[in-house]
Design a protein around this motif. Structure first.
Motif, mmCIF file in Angstrom:
data_model
loop_
_atom_site.group_PDB
_atom_site.id
_atom_site.type_symbol
_atom_site.label_atom_id
_atom_site.label_comp_id
_atom_site.label_asym_id
_atom_site.label_seq_id
_atom_site.Cartn_x
_atom_site.Cartn_y
_atom_site.Cartn_z
ATOM 1 N N ILE A 296 0.421 -1.477 0.032
ATOM 2 C CA ILE A 296 0.038 0.416 0.310
ATOM 3 C C ILE A 296 0.733 1.277 0.160
ATOM 4 O O ILE A 296 1.393 1.648 0.679
ATOM 5 C CB ILE A 296 -1.043 0.091 0.947
ATOM 6 N N HIS A 297 0.161 2.734 -1.106
ATOM 7 C CA HIS A 297 1.331 3.240 -1.074
ATOM 8 C C HIS A 297 0.004 4.527 -0.943
ATOM 9 O O HIS A 297 -0.454 4.762 -1.032
ATOM 10 C CB HIS A 297 1.570 3.806 -2.513
ATOM 11 N N THR A 298 1.742 4.713 0.677
ATOM 12 C CA THR A 298 0.130 6.145 1.766
ATOM 13 C C THR A 298 0.191 7.670 1.368
ATOM 14 O O THR A 298 -0.502 8.206 1.267
ATOM 15 C CB THR A 298 0.743 6.244 3.026
ATOM 16 N N GLY A 299 0.892 7.904 -0.372
ATOM 17 C CA GLY A 299 1.408 9.433 -0.285
ATOM 18 C C GLY A 299 0.915 9.648 -1.851
ATOM 19 O O GLY A 299 0.424 8.701 -2.648
ATOM 20 N N LEU B 11 2.735 -0.577 4.097
ATOM 21 C CA LEU B 11 3.619 0.589 4.159
ATOM 22 C C LEU B 11 4.664 0.996 3.152
ATOM 23 O O LEU B 11 5.298 1.648 4.054
ATOM 24 C CB LEU B 11 2.963 1.552 5.123
ATOM 25 N N ALA B 12 4.458 1.963 2.144
ATOM 26 C CA ALA B 12 5.455 2.258 1.288
ATOM 27 C C ALA B 12 5.523 3.935 1.509
ATOM 28 O O ALA B 12 4.024 4.343 1.040
ATOM 29 C CB ALA B 12 5.366 1.752 0.099
ATOM 30 N N TRP B 13 6.677 4.040 1.091
ATOM 31 C CA TRP B 13 6.286 6.125 1.780
ATOM 32 C C TRP B 13 7.801 6.507 1.088
ATOM 33 O O TRP B 13 8.818 5.241 0.420
ATOM 34 C CB TRP B 13 6.560 6.123 3.227
ATOM 35 N N GLY B 14 7.485 7.901 0.692
ATOM 36 C CA GLY B 14 8.555 8.616 -0.278
ATOM 37 C C GLY B 14 9.658 9.944 0.840
ATOM 38 O O GLY B 14 10.164 10.298 -0.041
ATOM 39 N N SER B 15 8.813 9.774 1.485
ATOM 40 C CA SER B 15 9.673 11.114 2.026
ATOM 41 C C SER B 15 8.997 11.044 3.330
ATOM 42 O O SER B 15 8.374 10.042 4.269
ATOM 43 C CB SER B 15 8.231 12.171 1.374
ATOM 44 N N GLU B 16 9.370 12.221 4.744
ATOM 45 C CA GLU B 16 9.051 12.385 5.621
ATOM 46 C C GLU B 16 8.017 13.058 5.893
ATOM 47 O O GLU B 16 7.411 11.933 6.787
ATOM 48 C CB GLU B 16 9.396 13.521 6.682
ATOM 49 N N GLY B 17 7.308 13.500 5.628
ATOM 50 C CA GLY B 17 5.874 13.464 5.475
ATOM 51 C C GLY B 17 5.069 12.499 5.241
ATOM 52 O O GLY B 17 3.753 12.261 6.642
ATOM 53 N N PHE C 166 2.952 10.221 7.837
ATOM 54 C CA PHE C 166 1.204 9.389 7.608
ATOM 55 C C PHE C 166 1.190 7.410 7.845
ATOM 56 O O PHE C 166 0.422 7.760 8.726
ATOM 57 C CB PHE C 166 1.105 9.513 6.733
ATOM 58 N N ALA C 167 1.917 7.272 7.387
ATOM 59 C CA ALA C 167 2.158 5.872 7.991
ATOM 60 C C ALA C 167 2.405 5.235 9.356
ATOM 61 O O ALA C 167 1.471 4.154 9.341
ATOM 62 C CB ALA C 167 3.325 5.269 6.451
ATOM 63 N N GLN C 168 2.977 6.233 9.949
ATOM 64 C CA GLN C 168 2.939 5.833 11.228
ATOM 65 C C GLN C 168 2.334 5.931 12.301
ATOM 66 O O GLN C 168 2.243 5.323 13.017
ATOM 67 C CB GLN C 168 4.778 6.268 12.105
ATOM 68 N N GLU C 169 1.405 6.746 12.325
ATOM 69 C CA GLU C 169 0.165 7.537 12.345
ATOM 70 C C GLU C 169 -0.615 6.276 11.971
ATOM 71 O O GLU C 169 -1.559 6.008 13.359
ATOM 72 C CB GLU C 169 0.003 8.826 12.495
ATOM 73 N N LEU C 170 -0.897 6.035 10.785
ATOM 74 C CA LEU C 170 -1.929 5.546 10.718
ATOM 75 C C LEU C 170 -1.336 3.549 11.316
ATOM 76 O O LEU C 170 -3.313 3.233 11.609
ATOM 77 C CB LEU C 170 -1.509 4.713 8.873
ATOM 78 N N LEU D 198 8.003 -0.599 5.949
ATOM 79 C CA LEU D 198 9.087 -0.361 5.080
ATOM 80 C C LEU D 198 10.119 0.868 4.972
ATOM 81 O O LEU D 198 9.981 1.423 5.373
ATOM 82 C CB LEU D 198 8.373 -0.226 3.845
ATOM 83 N N PRO D 199 11.237 0.560 5.027
ATOM 84 C CA PRO D 199 12.394 1.395 5.241
ATOM 85 C C PRO D 199 11.950 2.581 3.903
ATOM 86 O O PRO D 199 11.348 1.997 3.107
ATOM 87 C CB PRO D 199 13.596 0.612 5.170
ATOM 88 N N ARG D 200 12.858 3.342 3.939
ATOM 89 C CA ARG D 200 12.545 3.510 2.646
ATOM 90 C C ARG D 200 13.581 3.399 1.316
ATOM 91 O O ARG D 200 14.318 3.118 1.644
ATOM 92 C CB ARG D 200 13.281 5.520 2.990
ATOM 93 N N LEU D 201 12.695 3.076 0.272
ATOM 94 C CA LEU D 201 13.203 2.277 -0.928
ATOM 95 C C LEU D 201 13.447 3.067 -1.709
ATOM 96 O O LEU D 201 13.212 4.140 -2.486
ATOM 97 C CB LEU D 201 12.172 1.497 -1.473
ATOM 98 N N SER D 202 14.761 2.160 -2.995
ATOM 99 C CA SER D 202 14.887 2.872 -3.739
ATOM 100 C C SER D 202 14.243 2.936 -4.760
ATOM 101 O O SER D 202 13.656 1.995 -5.052
ATOM 102 C CB SER D 202 16.455 2.305 -4.263
#
Length: 344
Positions: free
Chosen positions: A184-187, A218-224, A228-232, A246-250
């Motif tokens: 799931i991509h959150t952003g 849960l995937a994310w691409g920025s600190e924001g 969002f994912a942590q709060e979810l 997930l950790p930040r992915l390349s």
């Protein structure tokens, strides 16, 4: 024959534009393809089997002189044709610097109509036409090739996952392919394209309760997006082995992980469009953007929208103040997800 493709940004648009590559190579395998992209997004194209050379331009960083130096050097390649798949004044200017023989859309087919002045050859096609059809039509026009839009449905994956990265991610994330792994991509790059946090948390709960084999990443691409994912996760209060941050992915890791997932769910954004590009089952959530313009739907690629009406006779313009995405019921997304998961 040597051609240049200009598609500088953004991530989702670059992913979708890559549809033309396999069709060009199938038409004439000896065509040499150079791709001009913004430096920020070059990784998504790295080692692509159909791209002979990538030129990364530091335009997002506003380093105009270094970018111009790169373009003037590339101009010496004497391109037979330059295809501007982006259709903005910026990309049209880049195209014109590279060659006089430039192919683009005519003034009625563009969001920034002034861009058409930089093209030598112009294609007329509705701006509201599906983007995959637009890109393939421009390539067919430039090469006088017999491409048909229906062929898109039979495409091979647009990107190939690195086997080493797949093995590494499988080990790091303890992936079991017997499980129903969901990404799931959150952003998204625009706030009103983001599905509400509370509704997304309920969706995750519904999925986890539905099948003991479901594991959500849960995937994310920025600190924001990370916040969002942590709060979810805190909202959901679910087993962290079943709902994984997930950790930040390349970008190359994202390609590899997408390949290994059973289902991808997310907003109208680059990572979700990657699922279609990789021939993976997906659900893309649309609010103020027009799903039929940017998606090609089929048995394994679904979209859900907020019911917004679009004028087919007026060029689409995205309204950043429209948050209609908030009214999409998570139960409707859950129903689509069940169907795709049960179909395997």
């Amino acid at each position: 024959m040597k051609i240049a493709i200009v598609r500088l940004s953004a991530l989702g648009d670059i992913i979708q534009s890559a549809i033309v590559l396999q069709f060009i190579k199938a038409f004439k395998s000896d065509i040499e393809i150079h791709w001009f992209v913004d430096e920020k997004f070059k990784e998504i194209l790295s080692d692509h089997r159909h791209i002979d050379r990538i030129y990364a331009l530091p335009l997002k960083e506003k380093k105009l002189l270094p970018a111009l130096t790169i373009l003037l050097e590339a101009r010496k390649n004497n391109y037979d044709a330059v295809l501007d798949l982006q259709g903005l004044i910026k990309s049209a200017l880049v195209s014109r610097i590279l060659s006089y023989n430039t192919f683009g859309f005519d003034k009625n087919s563009l969001r920034e109509s002034l861009a058409h002045n930089f093209y030598n050859q112009k294609l007329s096609i509705s701006y509201n036409e599906n983007v995959f059809v637009r890109y393939l039509s421009l390539a067919a026009f430039a090469l006088n090739a017999p491409f048909e839009p229906r062929e898109i449905h039979f495409k091979r994956p647009l990107f190939v996952a690195n086997p080493t990265l797949k093995e590494e991610l499988q080990r790091r994330l303890n992936l079991n392919f017997e499980h129903k792994n969901i990404l799931i991509h959150t952003g998204s790059s625009v706030e009103n394209k983001i599905y509400p946090q509370t509704r997304l948390a309920i969706l995750c709960k519904l999925l986890i309760a539905y099948d003991a084999q479901i594991r959500i990443f849960l995937a994310w691409g920025s600190e924001g997006e990370k916040k969002f994912a942590q709060e979810l996760m805190e909202l959901g209060k679910m087993d962290q082995d079943r709902l994984v941050l997930l950790p930040r992915l390349s970008l190359q890791e994202l390609i590899a992980l997408t390949k290994m997932m059973r289902l991808i769910i997310g907003n109208d954004s680059g990572p979700t469009h990657l699922a279609f590009a990789m021939n993976k089952p997906s659900i893309t959530i649309f609010g103020a953007s027009w799903d039929k313009r940017v998606c090609l739907l089929g048995p394994q690629n679904k979209s859900i929208n907020a019911g917004k009406k679009f004028n087919k006779n007026k060029n689409f313009k995205f309204d950043k103040s429209d948050f209609c995405i908030r009214r999409i019921d998570e139960e409707e997304i859950f129903a689509l997800a069940k169907d795709l998961l049960d179909e395997g």
